[in-house]
Scaffold this motif. Structure first.
Motif, PDB file in Angstrom:
ATOM      1  N   GLY A  51       0.826  -1.015   0.121  1.00  0.00           N
ATOM      2  CA  GLY A  51      -0.168  -0.422  -0.200  1.00  0.00           C
ATOM      3  C   GLY A  51       0.746   0.823   0.237  1.00  0.00           C
ATOM      4  N   GLU A  52       2.156   1.623  -0.591  1.00  0.00           N
ATOM      5  CA  GLU A  52       3.019   2.472  -0.177  1.00  0.00           C
ATOM      6  C   GLU A  52       3.258   3.203  -1.556  1.00  0.00           C
ATOM      7  N   TRP A  53       2.906   2.647  -2.048  1.00  0.00           N
ATOM      8  CA  TRP A  53       3.395   3.010  -3.746  1.00  0.00           C
ATOM      9  C   TRP A  53       2.558   2.726  -4.412  1.00  0.00           C
ATOM     10  N   THR A  54       1.645   4.226  -5.285  1.00  0.00           N
ATOM     11  CA  THR A  54       0.583   3.838  -6.181  1.00  0.00           C
ATOM     12  C   THR A  54       1.115   4.383  -7.486  1.00  0.00           C
ATOM     13  N   LEU A  55       0.596   3.816  -8.456  1.00  0.00           N
ATOM     14  CA  LEU A  55       1.528   3.564 -10.003  1.00  0.00           C
ATOM     15  C   LEU A  55      -0.241   3.809 -10.683  1.00  0.00           C
ATOM     16  N   ALA A  56      -0.287   5.186 -11.152  1.00  0.00           N
ATOM     17  CA  ALA A  56      -1.346   5.805 -11.671  1.00  0.00           C
ATOM     18  C   ALA A  56      -1.145   6.351 -13.485  1.00  0.00           C
ATOM     19  N   PHE A  57      -1.830   5.955 -14.313  1.00  0.00           N
ATOM     20  CA  PHE A  57      -1.523   5.745 -15.986  1.00  0.00           C
ATOM     21  C   PHE A  57      -2.746   6.189 -16.403  1.00  0.00           C
ATOM     22  N   GLY A  58      -2.930   7.646 -17.357  1.00  0.00           N
ATOM     23  CA  GLY A  58      -3.854   8.308 -17.851  1.00  0.00           C
ATOM     24  C   GLY A  58      -3.780   8.914 -19.100  1.00  0.00           C
ATOM     25  N   GLN A  59      -4.764  10.204 -19.238  1.00  0.00           N
ATOM     26  CA  GLN A  59      -4.307  10.800 -20.368  1.00  0.00           C
ATOM     27  C   GLN A  59      -4.742  12.526 -19.771  1.00  0.00           C
ATOM     28  N   ARG A  60      -4.345  12.862 -20.301  1.00  0.00           N
ATOM     29  CA  ARG A  60      -4.644  14.680 -19.713  1.00  0.00           C
ATOM     30  C   ARG A  60      -6.052  14.704 -20.212  1.00  0.00           C
ATOM     31  N   ALA A  61      -6.720  15.670 -19.712  1.00  0.00           N
ATOM     32  CA  ALA A  61      -7.936  16.171 -19.232  1.00  0.00           C
ATOM     33  C   ALA A  61      -8.457  16.382 -21.396  1.00  0.00           C
ATOM     34  N   ASP A  62      -7.638  16.886 -21.692  1.00  0.00           N
ATOM     35  CA  ASP A  62      -7.743  17.318 -23.690  1.00  0.00           C
ATOM     36  C   ASP A  62      -7.178  16.293 -24.251  1.00  0.00           C
TER      37      ASP A  62
END
Length: 231
Positions: A51-62
């Motif tokens: 639970g110490e690390w998080t990976l986030a991936f995705g697009q900018r809103a535009d």
């Protein structure tokens, strides 16, 4: 081999899956919106086992760019540009396994494993890739590919090589994570959480369900079961 012995061997069912813990199965990514330097990103996130690390991936809103972020204790540690990220996993040491897709009209995908500073492994696949699994210490990564490939590939991250490619004919394999303190890589079928088979870190099949055993050639089943009787 006598007919009686054959029947005895074929009646002999598998043991319970060793070390298997349903809580260890990688969960589906959750949605999260991040604001970085005034830019808003619509991301999917996964967390490390501790639970110490998080990976986030995705697009900018535009939708002009895509990024991946490593977050530790709710603070963004680093980020990098990515192309069409679809799935990911992160270990307790912050090592990331990120799966990306190809163009909208192509079939295939890629796997990258890195720690924010060094890329440890890069592979391309000519089939659609599923959710990856990473061992808690970041040393091994596994990813599945959909039919017609129907394969689970296990990678040794430090050695930058594939350890094994286990085919699952006529089925859609799904990695269920590393269990038993990382000793077993479990594989399921489709979205089912029931284990189908287990590999060790050399790629050897250590355990198989009834369905897996039934899918193997008769000679292989008999040889395997004979070894079990001798052990």
């Amino acid at each position: 081999m006598s007919t009686v012995l054959r029947k005895r061997l074929l009646r002999r069912g598998p043991t319970e899956p060793p070390g298997f813990d349903p809580a260890t199965i990688p969960g589906q990514p959750t949605d999260r919106t991040l604001t970085i330097d005034g830019d808003e990103f619509h991301c999917r996130t996964v967390t490390s086992p501790d639970g110490e690390w998080t990976l986030a991936f995705g697009q900018r809103a535009d939708r002009a760019t895509s990024r991946a972020f490593r977050i530790r204790n709710d603070r963004v540690v680093d980020w990098w540009s990515v192309s069409r990220p679809t799935h990911g996993a992160i270990a307790n040491d912050g090592t990331v396994a990120l799966v990306s897709g190809t163009g909208p009209s192509d079939v295939g995908g890629s796997l990258e494993v890195f720690d924010g500073e060094e890329v440890h492994l890069e592979r391309q696949f000519n089939a659609t890739t599923g959710l990856p699994a990473i061992r808690a210490d970041g040393s091994f990564v596994a990813v599945s590919t959909r039919p017609p490939a129907s394969t689970v590939t296990l990678f040794d991250v430090g050695a930058n090589r594939a350890v094994a490619a286990q085919t699952v004919p006529r089925r859609t394999p799904r990695v269920l994570g590393f269990h038993g303190d990382g000793k077993y890589l479990y594989v399921g079928i489709r979205r089912n959480d029931d284990p189908y088979l287990a590999l060790d870190t050399t790629g050897t099949v250590l355990w198989g369900s009834d369905r897996f055993r039934a899918s193997r050639p008769l000679r292989a089943r008999l040889e395997s079961l004979t070894e079990q009787l001798r052990s």
